[in-house]
Design a protein around this motif. Sequence first.
Motif, PDB file in Angstrom:
ATOM      1  N   THR A  27       0.848  -1.191   0.000  1.00 47.14           N
ATOM      2  CA  THR A  27       0.000   0.000   0.000  1.00 47.14           C
ATOM      3  C   THR A  27       0.882   1.240   0.000  1.00 47.14           C
ATOM      4  OG1 THR A  27      -1.756  -1.136   1.225  1.00 47.14           O
ATOM      5  CG2 THR A  27      -1.822   1.265   1.200  1.00 47.14           C
ATOM      6  N   PHE A  28       0.580   2.187  -0.898  1.00 46.28           N
ATOM      7  CA  PHE A  28       1.324   3.439  -1.017  1.00 46.28           C
ATOM      8  C   PHE A  28       0.336   4.604  -1.050  1.00 46.28           C
ATOM      9  CE2 PHE A  28       3.612   0.115  -3.278  1.00 46.28           C
ATOM     10  CZ  PHE A  28       4.921   0.253  -2.839  1.00 46.28           C
ATOM     11  N   PRO A  29       0.745   5.781  -0.557  1.00 48.82           N
ATOM     12  CA  PRO A  29      -0.099   6.966  -0.776  1.00 48.82           C
ATOM     13  C   PRO A  29      -0.281   7.224  -2.273  1.00 48.82           C
ATOM     14  CG  PRO A  29       1.578   7.402   0.878  1.00 48.82           C
ATOM     15  CD  PRO A  29       1.927   6.083   0.262  1.00 48.82           C
ATOM     16  N   HIS A  30       0.813   7.032  -3.005  1.00 42.97           N
ATOM     17  CA  HIS A  30       0.806   7.107  -4.468  1.00 42.97           C
ATOM     18  C   HIS A  30       1.993   6.287  -4.960  1.00 42.97           C
ATOM     19  CE1 HIS A  30       0.257   8.669  -8.525  1.00 42.97           C
ATOM     20  NE2 HIS A  30       1.562   8.860  -8.574  1.00 42.97           N
ATOM     21  N   LEU A  31       1.794   5.513  -6.008  1.00 42.24           N
ATOM     22  CA  LEU A  31       2.871   4.663  -6.520  1.00 42.24           C
ATOM     23  C   LEU A  31       3.802   5.491  -7.400  1.00 42.24           C
ATOM     24  CD1 LEU A  31       3.987   1.762  -6.632  1.00 42.24           C
ATOM     25  CD2 LEU A  31       2.632   1.440  -8.715  1.00 42.24           C
ATOM     26  N   SER A  32       4.987   5.793  -6.885  1.00 38.68           N
ATOM     27  CA  SER A  32       5.962   6.575  -7.646  1.00 38.68           C
ATOM     28  C   SER A  32       6.684   5.675  -8.644  1.00 38.68           C
ATOM     29  CB  SER A  32       6.983   7.207  -6.701  1.00 38.68           C
ATOM     30  OG  SER A  32       7.789   6.207  -6.094  1.00 38.68           O
ATOM     31  N   LEU A  33       7.374   6.300  -9.594  1.00 40.93           N
ATOM     32  CA  LEU A  33       8.167   5.528 -10.553  1.00 40.93           C
ATOM     33  C   LEU A  33       9.263   4.744  -9.838  1.00 40.93           C
ATOM     34  CD1 LEU A  33       8.553   8.039 -13.529  1.00 40.93           C
ATOM     35  CD2 LEU A  33       7.035   6.060 -13.370  1.00 40.93           C
ATOM     36  N   ARG A  34       9.824   5.340  -8.800  1.00 40.64           N
ATOM     37  CA  ARG A  34      10.862   4.645  -8.035  1.00 40.64           C
ATOM     38  C   ARG A  34      10.293   3.402  -7.354  1.00 40.64           C
ATOM     39  NH1 ARG A  34      14.375   7.151  -2.948  1.00 40.64           N
ATOM     40  NH2 ARG A  34      15.556   5.237  -2.508  1.00 40.64           N
ATOM     41  N   ASP A  35       9.128   3.556  -6.717  1.00 42.10           N
ATOM     42  CA  ASP A  35       8.492   2.409  -6.062  1.00 42.10           C
ATOM     43  C   ASP A  35       8.180   1.310  -7.075  1.00 42.10           C
ATOM     44  OD1 ASP A  35       8.487   3.655  -3.556  1.00 42.10           O
ATOM     45  OD2 ASP A  35       6.547   4.609  -3.932  1.00 42.10           O
ATOM     46  N   ALA A  36       7.621   1.719  -8.213  1.00 41.06           N
ATOM     47  CA  ALA A  36       7.273   0.740  -9.242  1.00 41.06           C
ATOM     48  C   ALA A  36       8.515   0.025  -9.760  1.00 41.06           C
ATOM     49  CB  ALA A  36       6.537   1.428 -10.387  1.00 41.06           C
ATOM     50  N   GLY A  37       9.590   0.782  -9.970  1.00 41.80           N
ATOM     51  CA  GLY A  37      10.829   0.180 -10.444  1.00 41.80           C
ATOM     52  C   GLY A  37      11.390  -0.827  -9.458  1.00 41.80           C
ATOM     53  N   GLN A  38      11.308  -0.510  -8.171  1.00 35.25           N
ATOM     54  CA  GLN A  38      11.800  -1.431  -7.152  1.00 35.25           C
ATOM     55  C   GLN A  38      10.971  -2.713  -7.113  1.00 35.25           C
ATOM     56  OE1 GLN A  38      11.733   1.016  -3.614  1.00 35.25           O
ATOM     57  NE2 GLN A  38      13.824   1.752  -3.939  1.00 35.25           N
ATOM     58  N   ILE A  39       9.660  -2.584  -7.264  1.00 38.89           N
ATOM     59  CA  ILE A  39       8.794  -3.768  -7.277  1.00 38.89           C
ATOM     60  C   ILE A  39       9.108  -4.638  -8.491  1.00 38.89           C
ATOM     61  CG2 ILE A  39       6.409  -4.559  -7.548  1.00 38.89           C
ATOM     62  CD1 ILE A  39       5.555  -2.116  -5.897  1.00 38.89           C
ATOM     63  N   LEU A  40       9.267  -4.014  -9.642  1.00 40.81           N
ATOM     64  CA  LEU A  40       9.584  -4.768 -10.858  1.00 40.81           C
ATOM     65  C   LEU A  40      10.928  -5.489 -10.725  1.00 40.81           C
ATOM     66  CD1 LEU A  40       8.427  -2.113 -13.469  1.00 40.81           C
ATOM     67  CD2 LEU A  40       7.396  -4.366 -13.143  1.00 40.81           C
ATOM     68  N   SER A  41      11.905  -4.825 -10.132  1.00 44.76           N
ATOM     69  CA  SER A  41      13.225  -5.442  -9.967  1.00 44.76           C
ATOM     70  C   SER A  41      13.190  -6.575  -8.949  1.00 44.76           C
ATOM     71  CB  SER A  41      14.244  -4.385  -9.533  1.00 44.76           C
ATOM     72  OG  SER A  41      14.397  -3.388 -10.527  1.00 44.76           O
ATOM     73  N   ALA A  42      12.343  -6.426  -7.931  1.00 46.28           N
ATOM     74  CA  ALA A  42      12.259  -7.450  -6.885  1.00 46.28           C
ATOM     75  C   ALA A  42      11.502  -8.690  -7.339  1.00 46.28           C
ATOM     76  CB  ALA A  42      11.593  -6.864  -5.643  1.00 46.28           C
ATOM     77  N   HIS A  43      10.752  -8.557  -8.448  1.00 42.66           N
ATOM     78  CA  HIS A  43       9.947  -9.685  -8.932  1.00 42.66           C
ATOM     79  C   HIS A  43      10.215  -9.892 -10.429  1.00 42.66           C
ATOM     80  CE1 HIS A  43       7.605  -9.865  -5.181  1.00 42.66           C
ATOM     81  NE2 HIS A  43       7.656  -8.550  -5.206  1.00 42.66           N
ATOM     82  N   PRO A  44      11.371 -10.447 -10.767  1.00 38.07           N
ATOM     83  CA  PRO A  44      11.738 -10.608 -12.184  1.00 38.07           C
ATOM     84  C   PRO A  44      10.850 -11.584 -12.944  1.00 38.07           C
ATOM     85  CG  PRO A  44      13.305 -11.727 -10.745  1.00 38.07           C
ATOM     86  CD  PRO A  44      12.427 -10.915  -9.852  1.00 38.07           C
ATOM     87  N   SER A  45      10.035 -12.368 -12.239  1.00 40.45           N
ATOM     88  CA  SER A  45       9.149 -13.321 -12.911  1.00 40.45           C
ATOM     89  C   SER A  45       7.855 -12.679 -13.411  1.00 40.45           C
ATOM     90  CB  SER A  45       8.803 -14.479 -11.970  1.00 40.45           C
ATOM     91  OG  SER A  45       8.144 -14.002 -10.805  1.00 40.45           O
ATOM     92  N   LEU A  46       7.671 -11.385 -13.161  1.00 40.45           N
ATOM     93  CA  LEU A  46       6.466 -10.699 -13.629  1.00 40.45           C
ATOM     94  C   LEU A  46       6.413 -10.688 -15.155  1.00 40.45           C
ATOM     95  CD1 LEU A  46       6.370  -7.645 -11.186  1.00 40.45           C
ATOM     96  CD2 LEU A  46       4.689  -9.494 -11.304  1.00 40.45           C
TER      97      LEU A  46
END
Length: 242
Positions: A27-46
Motif C-alpha cells: 500500500t502506497f499513498p501514491h505509486l511513484s516511478l521509483r516504487d514501481a521500479g523497485q517492485i519490478l526489480s524485486a519480482h523478475p518473474s512478472l
Amino acid sequence: MNLIIDQGNTVCKVAIATEEELVQCYTFPHLSLRDAGQILSAHPSLEAAIYSSVARVDKPLLGLLSERLPSVVMVDEHTAVPLEVEYDRKRLGSDRLAAVVGAYSLAPRERELLIVDSGTAITFERVTSSGTYLGGNISPGLYTRLKALNHFTSRLPLLSDLKDTSLGYGTTTQEALSRGALRGLIYEVDGYIRSLRSLHPEAVVYLTGGDAQMIQELLEEDVYVEPNLVLFGLNKILEYNK
C-alpha cells in the motif's frame, strides 16, 4: 506472475499475483516511478500488469510498465470482462467494475449477488444469478458524511478518528455525530441486504473497502468480508484479457 495496481482516491494498492491468487500486497499513498521500479526489480518473474485508477491516468507509470513487461492492460470502458454489464461503461469506475468481477469469480454459481464497497463513497452493486451486472448505487462513505456535516454547518466539529462504534444515542456532540453517521450507514447497508434477501433468500453479499471490518461487526445480516476484492477482481480481468 502478474502485477496488479489499483490507484484509489486516497491510497494506491499493489499486488503480486498468480493466475488464481494474490501472493503479496503493498500500500502506497501514491505509486511513484521509483516504487514501481523497485517492485519490478524485486519480482523478475512478472510477465503482465493491469492498471486501474479512479484519479488521473499516470502516463509515466504506464510507460515504465510497458517498457519492462510484455503485456500491460489499463482498465477502461473497452476492457473485456467475464460477465454482461448493463451499466454505462464510460461512466463506470474501474474499481467498481473490478469489485464486481472479483465477487462474481468468488461466489457460487447461480446465486444473486450484492457487493458493498465502503470507503470515501459506499457503493452497492447488483449481479444476477445468470451473471449480469445490473448496475449499482453510490452513497457518501462514513468519513464523507462526517466531513459534510462539518463543512455545511457553523459549529459541528470535524471528527477524523472514529473510536466510538456504539449505535446508541450520544450524550455529547462528538458522540451524536459519530453514532449518527455510523448508525445511518449500518441501517443503509442492512436495508439493502434485507431488500435483496426478501426476494432472493440465498443471495450472497460481499463487503470490501477500508471500513469493511468495522461495518461487518455491526451488521445484523451475514456477509463475507474480502479486503482485497478489487485487487482480486483486477487480476481476474487481467487473466481474462490474456
